[in-house]
Design a protein around this motif. Structure first.
Motif, short mmCIF file in Angstrom:
data_model
loop_
_atom_site.label_atom_id
_atom_site.label_comp_id
_atom_site.label_asym_id
_atom_site.label_seq_id
_atom_site.Cartn_x
_atom_site.Cartn_y
_atom_site.Cartn_z
N LEU A 60 0.84 -1.19 0.00
CA LEU A 60 0.00 0.00 0.00
C LEU A 60 0.88 1.24 0.00
CD1 LEU A 60 -2.83 1.36 0.41
CD2 LEU A 60 -2.39 1.19 2.87
N ASN A 61 0.64 2.13 -0.92
CA ASN A 61 1.32 3.43 -0.95
C ASN A 61 0.53 4.38 -0.07
OD1 ASN A 61 2.70 5.77 -1.48
ND2 ASN A 61 2.01 5.96 -3.60
N GLY A 62 0.90 4.41 1.21
CA GLY A 62 0.14 5.19 2.18
C GLY A 62 0.10 6.67 1.87
N PRO A 178 -13.38 -3.00 3.21
CA PRO A 178 -12.98 -4.19 3.97
C PRO A 178 -12.34 -5.29 3.12
CG PRO A 178 -15.14 -3.44 4.68
CD PRO A 178 -14.79 -2.64 3.46
N ALA A 179 -12.88 -5.55 1.93
CA ALA A 179 -12.34 -6.61 1.09
C ALA A 179 -10.94 -6.27 0.57
CB ALA A 179 -13.28 -6.91 -0.07
N ASP A 180 -10.62 -4.97 0.50
CA ASP A 180 -9.28 -4.58 0.06
C ASP A 180 -8.22 -5.08 1.03
OD1 ASP A 180 -9.87 -3.16 -2.35
OD2 ASP A 180 -10.65 -1.52 -1.13
N ARG A 181 -8.56 -5.17 2.30
CA ARG A 181 -7.61 -5.69 3.29
C ARG A 181 -7.19 -7.10 2.92
NH1 ARG A 181 -5.09 -6.38 7.53
NH2 ARG A 181 -5.09 -4.18 7.98
N GLN A 329 -12.45 -10.35 9.99
CA GLN A 329 -12.19 -8.99 10.42
C GLN A 329 -12.52 -8.07 9.26
OE1 GLN A 329 -8.13 -9.61 11.34
NE2 GLN A 329 -8.51 -9.83 13.52
N SER A 330 -13.34 -7.09 9.50
CA SER A 330 -13.84 -6.28 8.40
C SER A 330 -13.39 -4.83 8.48
CB SER A 330 -15.38 -6.32 8.39
OG SER A 330 -15.89 -5.82 9.61
N THR A 331 -12.60 -4.45 9.47
CA THR A 331 -12.20 -3.06 9.61
C THR A 331 -10.79 -2.88 9.07
OG1 THR A 331 -13.55 -2.88 11.58
CG2 THR A 331 -11.91 -1.16 11.24
N PRO A 335 -6.51 -4.63 12.10
CA PRO A 335 -6.30 -6.00 11.68
C PRO A 335 -6.02 -6.92 12.84
CG PRO A 335 -4.33 -4.71 11.29
CD PRO A 335 -5.36 -3.77 11.85
N ALA A 336 -5.13 -7.90 12.62
CA ALA A 336 -4.84 -8.95 13.58
C ALA A 336 -4.28 -8.39 14.88
CB ALA A 336 -3.83 -9.91 12.95
#
Length: 391
Positions: A60-62, A178-181, A329-331, A335-336
């Motif tokens: 990810l390019n933050g 969420p699915a992008d995670r 996990q949807s946020t 994450p973990a």
């Protein structure tokens, strides 16, 4: 596999350079310029990936989402350095985690989506760890060179580079769901994962995955850097440089250093020093020549601190052996379990735990034994356990 036993010929070196231009270029396209079959390209790439020489990862390019990028230096006790470095490497927001000098210093990069998360790591978790004796964090203000375009591995001709170069990013607006995670999680381990694998991970159709990857890349939010093992290319002396440069000449010095083939990273920073660099040299004598000749000729540099890399714990992406995150996990920003603060305390009496890296503490009632453990990551790997009995 011992990478010292892997001999790279001209074709292999070209296959190291090609993914730096486009990490997801089809093997067929990579083989077109040097006139190599798709089968040969695929076979050699997989051999080098299995040997740990290179690995394409999706990151990810933050900066496109307003994240802040930091470089962090930690001083710690020798017995805790390895465990702390592994805990940092297990975090999804860190990269390039190194043990430096005598093994008591750790350097890493981190990108934080919010100010609160920056404060949580820099002001609370790290300083509260008793085995960490010093914390220094520097905000990255701009890059002149990045590991993904390191010139030390370049060997393709300009015509071959042009054939592989993808369309430039358009930097359109983008937001993450969420699915992008799940998408980024798999790509962070294997940037060349197939559309079928990505579809299974996200629950999307393959056509949806293709469109989403294209949109993220065009927006500049998804990049595909290459994890390259410098020693396999003959560069056996790595070091991090922190320099104090005359502010009026900072940009010029950074640009000059970015053109050096030894340099894989140049970034302007905040702090007592204002320029950070990562260098890769053939050996210690080559490093000495670089410091005393090429760097010494830049008279705008007033001070330089050099820290040799003793061990690389993490480069770009996530460890290939790490388990995938819980798909329930949807946020995006949560994450973990956080390996820097996760600790488990077991006791026959009253107990209380306070999170930290390896300095987690427990209170106990008289006569009761307390066993505390520090765990890292979603895989719950135990870092250390101790038993202490109250008086």
């Amino acid at each position: 596999m011992n990478t010292d036993t892997v001999a790279l010929d001209g074709i292999d070196q070209g296959l190291v350079h090609a993914p730096q231009i486009d990490g997801r270029a089809p093997f067929r396209v990579i083989g077109e310029a040097p006139d190599i079959s798709e089968h040969t390209v695929a076979r050699r790439y997989r051999r080098m990936r299995a040997a740990g020489i290179l690995r394409v990862v999706g990151t990810l390019n933050g900066a496109r989402l307003g994240y802040s990028a930091w470089t962090i230096r930690l001083q710690c006790t020798p017995d805790a350095a390895g465990a702390i470095a592994k805990a940092l490497a297990a975090r999804p927001d860190t990269s390039y985690v190194y043990l430096l000098s005598g093994g008591t210093e750790i350097s890493c990069s981190a990108q934080m989506p919010t100010t609160d998360e920056s404060e949580a790591l820099l002001l609370h978790k790290l300083p509260r760890t008793s085995r960490i004796t010093s914390v220094s964090a520097h905000l990255l203000l701009g890059n002149r060179a990045l590991p993904n375009n390191w010139a030390g591995s370049a060997c393709l001709t300009p015509a071959q580079v042009a054939l592989l170069t993808p369309s430039p990013a358009e930097h359109t607006d983008v937001s993450l769901g969420p699915a992008d995670r799940l998408l980024f999680d798999l790509l962070s381990r294997d940037g060349r994962a197939s559309y079928t694998e990505l579809a299974v991970a996200t629950g999307w159709s393959e056509s949806t995955v293709r469109r989403r990857l294209t949109a993220l890349r065009q927006a500049g939010a998804l990049t595909f850097p290459v994890d390259i093992l410098p020693t396999a290319l003959g560069f056996r002396a790595e070091a991090r440089l922190w320099m104090s440069v005359c502010p009026s000449r900072l940009t010029a010095v950074a640009s000059t250093m970015a053109s050096h083939p030894e340099v894989s990273l140049v970034a302007q920073t905040t702090g007592r020093t204002n320029l950070l660099a990562a260098v890769n040299c053939r050996d210690s004598l080559d490093l000495a020549r670089y410091l005393t000749e090429r760097i010494a000729s830049l008279d705008a540099i007033h001070m330089i601190e050099t820290a040799p890399v003793i061990r690389t714990v993490k480069r770009a992406g996530r460890p290939a052996s790490a388990r995938t995150l819980n798909r329930e996990q949807s946020t995006w920003h949560h994450p973990a379990p956080d390996p820097l603060s996760g600790c488990s305390v077991r006791s026959r009496g009253t107990r209380r735990a306070e999170g930290g890296l390896s300095g987690s503490r427990a209170s106990w009632t008289a006569g009761h034994a307390v066993r505390w453990c520090v765990w890292t990551g979603a895989s719950r790997t135990r870092v250390a356990c101790r038993t202490k009995r109250g008086s």
